[in-house]
Design a protein around this motif. Structure first.
Motif, PDB file in Angstrom:
ATOM      1  N   ARG A  77       0.825  -1.206   0.000  1.00  0.00           N
ATOM      2  CA  ARG A  77       0.000   0.000   0.000  1.00  0.00           C
ATOM      3  C   ARG A  77       0.863   1.262   0.000  1.00  0.00           C
ATOM      4  NH1 ARG A  77      -4.802   1.159   4.335  1.00  0.00           N
ATOM      5  NH2 ARG A  77      -5.832   2.782   3.132  1.00  0.00           N
ATOM      6  N   THR A  78       1.936   1.243   0.761  1.00  0.00           N
ATOM      7  CA  THR A  78       2.833   2.386   0.820  1.00  0.00           C
ATOM      8  C   THR A  78       3.526   2.613  -0.527  1.00  0.00           C
ATOM      9  OG1 THR A  78       3.190   1.910   3.148  1.00  0.00           O
ATOM     10  CG2 THR A  78       4.721   3.428   2.124  1.00  0.00           C
ATOM     11  N   ALA A  79       3.932   1.528  -1.188  1.00  0.00           N
ATOM     12  CA  ALA A  79       4.568   1.647  -2.505  1.00  0.00           C
ATOM     13  C   ALA A  79       3.610   2.261  -3.517  1.00  0.00           C
ATOM     14  CB  ALA A  79       5.058   0.284  -2.982  1.00  0.00           C
ATOM     15  N   ASP A  80       2.338   1.864  -3.467  1.00  0.00           N
ATOM     16  CA  ASP A  80       1.339   2.446  -4.360  1.00  0.00           C
ATOM     17  C   ASP A  80       1.196   3.937  -4.093  1.00  0.00           C
ATOM     18  OD1 ASP A  80      -0.844   2.332  -6.323  1.00  0.00           O
ATOM     19  OD2 ASP A  80      -2.121   2.720  -4.574  1.00  0.00           O
ATOM     20  N   HIS A  81       1.154   4.297  -2.828  1.00  0.00           N
ATOM     21  CA  HIS A  81       1.068   5.715  -2.462  1.00  0.00           C
ATOM     22  C   HIS A  81       2.292   6.486  -2.959  1.00  0.00           C
ATOM     23  CE1 HIS A  81       0.077   9.297  -0.190  1.00  0.00           C
ATOM     24  NE2 HIS A  81       1.296   9.279   0.305  1.00  0.00           N
ATOM     25  N   ARG A  82       3.487   5.894  -2.803  1.00  0.00           N
ATOM     26  CA  ARG A  82       4.717   6.560  -3.261  1.00  0.00           C
ATOM     27  C   ARG A  82       4.712   6.748  -4.769  1.00  0.00           C
ATOM     28  NH1 ARG A  82       7.521   4.294   1.032  1.00  0.00           N
ATOM     29  NH2 ARG A  82       7.758   2.322  -0.055  1.00  0.00           N
ATOM     30  N   ARG A  83       4.258   5.748  -5.526  1.00  0.00           N
ATOM     31  CA  ARG A  83       4.197   5.883  -6.995  1.00  0.00           C
ATOM     32  C   ARG A  83       3.298   7.058  -7.388  1.00  0.00           C
ATOM     33  NH1 ARG A  83       4.476   0.313  -6.701  1.00  0.00           N
ATOM     34  NH2 ARG A  83       2.218   0.068  -6.616  1.00  0.00           N
ATOM     35  N   ARG A  84       2.143   7.182  -6.739  1.00  0.00           N
ATOM     36  CA  ARG A  84       1.235   8.292  -7.037  1.00  0.00           C
ATOM     37  C   ARG A  84       1.847   9.621  -6.621  1.00  0.00           C
ATOM     38  NH1 ARG A  84      -3.425   7.599  -4.001  1.00  0.00           N
ATOM     39  NH2 ARG A  84      -2.591   5.787  -2.914  1.00  0.00           N
ATOM     40  N   LEU A  85       2.551   9.622  -5.507  1.00  0.00           N
ATOM     41  CA  LEU A  85       3.202  10.835  -5.028  1.00  0.00           C
ATOM     42  C   LEU A  85       4.300  11.288  -5.990  1.00  0.00           C
ATOM     43  CD1 LEU A  85       3.536  12.887  -2.703  1.00  0.00           C
ATOM     44  CD2 LEU A  85       5.136  11.278  -1.664  1.00  0.00           C
ATOM     45  N   VAL A  86       5.124  10.358  -6.476  1.00  0.00           N
ATOM     46  CA  VAL A  86       6.182  10.693  -7.431  1.00  0.00           C
ATOM     47  C   VAL A  86       5.575  11.231  -8.727  1.00  0.00           C
ATOM     48  CG1 VAL A  86       8.034   9.729  -8.868  1.00  0.00           C
ATOM     49  CG2 VAL A  86       7.901   9.127  -6.446  1.00  0.00           C
ATOM     50  N   ALA A  87       4.487  10.633  -9.190  1.00  0.00           N
ATOM     51  CA  ALA A  87       3.821  11.129 -10.396  1.00  0.00           C
ATOM     52  C   ALA A  87       3.325  12.557 -10.184  1.00  0.00           C
ATOM     53  CB  ALA A  87       2.665  10.212 -10.774  1.00  0.00           C
ATOM     54  N   GLU A  88       2.782  12.825  -9.019  1.00  0.00           N
ATOM     55  CA  GLU A  88       2.310  14.184  -8.727  1.00  0.00           C
ATOM     56  C   GLU A  88       3.479  15.165  -8.629  1.00  0.00           C
ATOM     57  OE1 GLU A  88      -0.874  16.238  -5.703  1.00  0.00           O
ATOM     58  OE2 GLU A  88      -0.702  14.057  -5.739  1.00  0.00           O
ATOM     59  N   ILE A 110       6.534  21.547  -6.451  1.00  0.00           N
ATOM     60  CA  ILE A 110       7.734  21.493  -5.623  1.00  0.00           C
ATOM     61  C   ILE A 110       7.462  20.540  -4.467  1.00  0.00           C
ATOM     62  CG2 ILE A 110       9.268  22.809  -4.105  1.00  0.00           C
ATOM     63  CD1 ILE A 110       8.431  25.287  -5.803  1.00  0.00           C
ATOM     64  N   GLY A 111       8.421  19.681  -4.172  1.00  0.00           N
ATOM     65  CA  GLY A 111       8.296  18.770  -3.041  1.00  0.00           C
ATOM     66  C   GLY A 111       9.038  19.313  -1.835  1.00  0.00           C
ATOM     67  N   PHE A 112       8.462  19.099  -0.664  1.00  0.00           N
ATOM     68  CA  PHE A 112       9.087  19.509   0.586  1.00  0.00           C
ATOM     69  C   PHE A 112       9.070  18.338   1.551  1.00  0.00           C
ATOM     70  CE2 PHE A 112       8.490  20.803   4.997  1.00  0.00           C
ATOM     71  CZ  PHE A 112       9.637  21.531   5.203  1.00  0.00           C
ATOM     72  N   GLY A 113      10.177  18.118   2.199  1.00  0.00           N
ATOM     73  CA  GLY A 113      10.244  17.082   3.214  1.00  0.00           C
ATOM     74  C   GLY A 113      11.528  17.194   4.005  1.00  0.00           C
ATOM     75  N   VAL A 114      11.474  16.793   5.233  1.00  0.00           N
ATOM     76  CA  VAL A 114      12.634  16.975   6.111  1.00  0.00           C
ATOM     77  C   VAL A 114      13.558  15.772   6.151  1.00  0.00           C
ATOM     78  CG1 VAL A 114      11.471  18.661   7.547  1.00  0.00           C
ATOM     79  CG2 VAL A 114      11.303  16.248   8.133  1.00  0.00           C
ATOM     80  N   HIS A 115      13.182  14.644   5.558  1.00  0.00           N
ATOM     81  CA  HIS A 115      14.030  13.455   5.616  1.00  0.00           C
ATOM     82  C   HIS A 115      15.258  13.543   4.711  1.00  0.00           C
ATOM     83  CE1 HIS A 115      11.560  11.212   8.316  1.00  0.00           C
ATOM     84  NE2 HIS A 115      10.507  11.301   7.530  1.00  0.00           N
ATOM     85  N   PHE A 116      15.242  14.452   3.760  1.00  0.00           N
ATOM     86  CA  PHE A 116      16.381  14.608   2.864  1.00  0.00           C
ATOM     87  C   PHE A 116      17.180  15.797   3.366  1.00  0.00           C
ATOM     88  CE2 PHE A 116      13.733  12.941  -0.969  1.00  0.00           C
ATOM     89  CZ  PHE A 116      13.481  11.767  -0.284  1.00  0.00           C
ATOM     90  N   ALA A 117      18.237  15.533   4.085  1.00  0.00           N
ATOM     91  CA  ALA A 117      18.963  16.575   4.808  1.00  0.00           C
ATOM     92  C   ALA A 117      19.676  17.580   3.906  1.00  0.00           C
ATOM     93  CB  ALA A 117      19.971  15.939   5.759  1.00  0.00           C
ATOM     94  N   ASP A 118      20.022  17.194   2.682  1.00  0.00           N
ATOM     95  CA  ASP A 118      20.809  18.107   1.847  1.00  0.00           C
ATOM     96  C   ASP A 118      20.002  19.329   1.421  1.00  0.00           C
ATOM     97  OD1 ASP A 118      19.206  16.561   0.173  1.00  0.00           O
ATOM     98  OD2 ASP A 118      20.705  16.440  -1.419  1.00  0.00           O
ATOM     99  N   VAL A 119      18.835  19.129   0.825  1.00  0.00           N
ATOM    100  CA  VAL A 119      17.965  20.221   0.383  1.00  0.00           C
ATOM    101  C   VAL A 119      16.525  19.751   0.576  1.00  0.00           C
ATOM    102  CG1 VAL A 119      17.282  21.683  -1.557  1.00  0.00           C
ATOM    103  CG2 VAL A 119      19.648  20.915  -1.377  1.00  0.00           C
ATOM    104  N   VAL A 120      15.724  20.500   1.303  1.00  0.00           N
ATOM    105  CA  VAL A 120      14.363  20.048   1.576  1.00  0.00           C
ATOM    106  C   VAL A 120      13.355  20.464   0.507  1.00  0.00           C
ATOM    107  CG1 VAL A 120      14.715  19.876   4.056  1.00  0.00           C
ATOM    108  CG2 VAL A 120      13.871  22.006   3.099  1.00  0.00           C
TER     109      VAL A 120
END
Length: 79
Positions: A33-44, A51-61
């Motif tokens: 289920r999570t993989a399906d959600h990630r595929r849809r998220l990447v497509a979006e 623009i994507g924002f997230g704190v797990h990628f420390a180099d550039v959010v």
């Protein structure tokens, strides 16, 4: 063209999951289920003006997805 900021939250824990959304982390309780959600998220995220924002990628959010086959798909905004 739309302008949007998409917050990834805990859906993606590593940049490699942008290239391989089927790869799960230890925190995924339902990997399929999570993989399906990630595929849809990447497509979006690949939509122009998104623009994507997230704190797990420390180099550039703040980054965007560019799926042109030339380099990594998860790129800083100026790429």
């Amino acid at each position: 063209m739309k302008d949007a900021l998409l917050l990834r939250g805990d859906a993606v824990h590593s940049p490699i999951q942008i290239d391989h959304p089927d790869w799960s982390s230890a925190f995924d309780h339902d990997p399929a289920r999570t993989a399906d959600h990630r595929r849809r998220l990447v497509a979006e995220l690949a939509e122009p003006g998104t623009i994507g924002f997230g704190v797990h990628f420390a180099d550039v959010v703040f980054k965007h997805v560019q799926q042109d086959g030339d380099g990594p798909p998860w790129r800083p905004l100026d790429a």
